[in-house]
Design an enzyme around this catalytic site. Structure first.
Site, short mmCIF file in Angstrom:
data_model
loop_
_atom_site.label_atom_id
_atom_site.label_comp_id
_atom_site.label_asym_id
_atom_site.label_seq_id
_atom_site.Cartn_x
_atom_site.Cartn_y
_atom_site.Cartn_z
CG HIS A 64 -2.25 5.87 18.01
ND1 HIS A 64 -3.46 6.05 18.62
CD2 HIS A 64 -1.98 7.05 17.38
CE1 HIS A 64 -3.92 7.26 18.38
NE2 HIS A 64 -3.02 7.89 17.64
CG ASN A 137 -8.30 10.55 18.14
OD1 ASN A 137 -7.59 9.56 18.28
ND2 ASN A 137 -7.83 11.70 17.69
#
Length: 498
Positions: A64, A137
């Site tokens: 990320h 997500n």
């Protein structure tokens, strides 16, 4: 505005300790020439400037790393007081400040944002009872359900340790041998793997949570649905935009907010009772499976609006830290193995990246009162609780304790006896793991997406070793024999989407 007022607003340049400096470009030298002569160690401005520059990058997130972010607010639109005691979720019209960070998962910072990848959705809600973090997500399922596989899965999606290149062989080799992630793979290689913008993605908890009240609890999955609607790119469109502007998604979100076109999402819950959980077909703690909406319909909760860009990206977004362990009373964890592991891993990563007191940084600091006298020292941004006792059990400083459940500070909800005894295990892949992905393949057929899917997989798979290609074809044959045959044909012919 008057000239005098403008002068009053002009700051005076100083060094880090506040000493004013006449010129930020000078260097203190021995000699009579501005271009030759030795520079002296006494030149505090030069030493401070160079030393700070070498240290101004904090460690990049392992996953990320590349992200966009913004500030906003969450507003309750529907009464769910019967489901949770969380104050930020109670009272129609109740608003809370929010910070959101949306990222690709595998690539490093600076990588093209339109790459095929899952998008991570991290959200911090600043409430009167402390911060509530959600780490979601862009797809409702995940690639593994055993947390010990998590580092391996992420490594297989990154660069090869020898060549330092993206490597489709190791990507598909991992998934060929860990086929519980087939549903997530189907979603990743659909066109949802290349969203048109951050404004056009949904976000899903994936994990099962508990919502608690004094009277009990329910199991829930949380969904954030884009009010702008889903919009995706084809593989070709994503590659073209990557070449034109690698920061395409960041620019799109920033410009939309700057122009007043604030994107919004509606929050929904799927709600399941403990009795339903005990008898449900799917393991409700398995993040590789969804709860079909036909079984557990979406119930609306509130509205998220992103309405303010960061004033400084590093301060607001790069230093932001999110963890699923950050929960307020009324929300509780479950026996979901991946959730349990992430509750440790995420704050542990933040302590490494930002320091032990990362919660004191402005982008992370709660709006509620914080009093943690047993967490002291480190690099502080406050008075370190002065002379208050830094050990438990003292009678010298009265402290009020709230809650009934010891270490958690909130009701865990119960039902833990249903989870069972402590044991070590590794989950097995069975035909049950392919049922939901098979249904997704049928949906793709009804929406004319099967051809794109085969193309997306074959383009990525074509550079893998032949034995890995064969293993991948066999895996997709378990979804549908026609799917496996189509991928095999695309690989053997070298065809592209026409």
């Amino acid at each position: 505005m008057s000239t005098q007022h403008q002068k009053d607003d002009v700051p005076t340049y100083t060094l880090a300790e506040g000493c004013p400096v006449a010129d930020p470009t000078t260097a203190v030298r021995v000699g009579n020439s501005p271009v030759k002569g030795l520079i002296l160690l006494q030149d505090t401005q030069l030493i401070e400037t160079l030393a700070h520059f070498s240290r101004e990058r904090i460690p990049e997130r392992t996953v990320h790393a590349s992200a966009a972010g913004a500030w906003g607010e969450f507003e309750v639109t529907h009464d769910i007081s019967h489901l949770t005691s969380a104050k930020f979720l109670n009272g129609i019209g109740k608003k809370s400040k929010v910070l959101v960070r949306v990222s690709t998962v595998g690539p490093e910072r600076g990588h093209a944002e339109t790459v095929r990848d899952v998008r991570g959705w991290a959200m911090k809600i600043f409430t009167e009872e402390g911060n509530q973090d959600f780490v979601f997500n862009s797809i409702p399922v995940f690639f593994v359900r055993d947390p010990i596989k998590f580092p391996s899965m992420n490594r297989s999606h990154k660069r090869h340790p020898a060549s330092n290149l993206s490597d489709s062989t190791m990507f598909w080799d991992f998934h060929n041998n860990n086929q519980e992630g087939i549903h997530a793979l189907m979603m990743l290689f659909s066109n949802r793997g290349t969203p048109a913008s951050i404004r056009n993605i949904h976000a899903f908890s994936g994990h099962t949570y508990k919502l608690t009240t004094d009277d009990g609890f329910v199991y829930v999955k949380i969904h954030l649905k884009s009010d702008q609607g889903i919009k995706n790119l084809t593989q070709q469109e994503a590659e073209r935009l990557a070449g034109q502007n690698s920061d395409y998604h960041t620019a799109d979100l920033y410009n939309a907010i700057a122009s007043g076109n604030y994107p919004t999402w509606t929050m929904y819950l799927q709600v399941m009772t403990p009795e339903q959980a005990e008898n449900y077909r799917w393991n409700i703690f398995d993040i590789t499976h969804i709860w079909p909406h036909s079984d557990f319909p979406l119930q609306p909760v509130g509205k998220l609006t992103l309405n303010r860009n960061p004033t400084n990206y590093f301060a607001d977004i790069e230093q932001a830290a999110f963890s699923p362990s950050t929960m307020v009373p009324g929300i509780a964890p479950t026996a979901d193995p991946m959730l349990q592991a992430r509750m440790f891993a995420y704050p542990d990563a933040a302590r490494y990246r930002l320091g032990v007191n990362y919660q004191q940084l402005p982008c992370n600091a709660p709006v509620s009162q914080v009093y943690t006298p047993y967490l002291r020292d480190g690099v502080r941004h406050d008075n370190n609780f002065g002379g208050d006792p830094n050990y438990v059990g003292s009678k010298l400083r009265p402290i009020h304790f709230k809650g009934r459940v010891g270490a958690n500070g909130y009701s865990p909800g119960g039902h833990e006896e249903w989870v069972g005894r402590v044991s070590s295990y590794s989950s097995e892949v069975t035909d049950e793991d392919f049922i939901q992905s098979r249904e997704l393949w049928k949906i793709m057929g009804k929406t004319n997406q099967q051809k794109d899917f085969v193309h997306n997989v074959s383009v990525h798979l074509k550079s893998a070793l032949p034995e890995v290609q064969a293993g991948t074809i066999k895996m997709f044959e378990r979804v549908d024999p026609e799917l496996g045959a189509s991928i095999k044909k695309a690989l053997s012919s070298g065809s592209t989407l026409s």
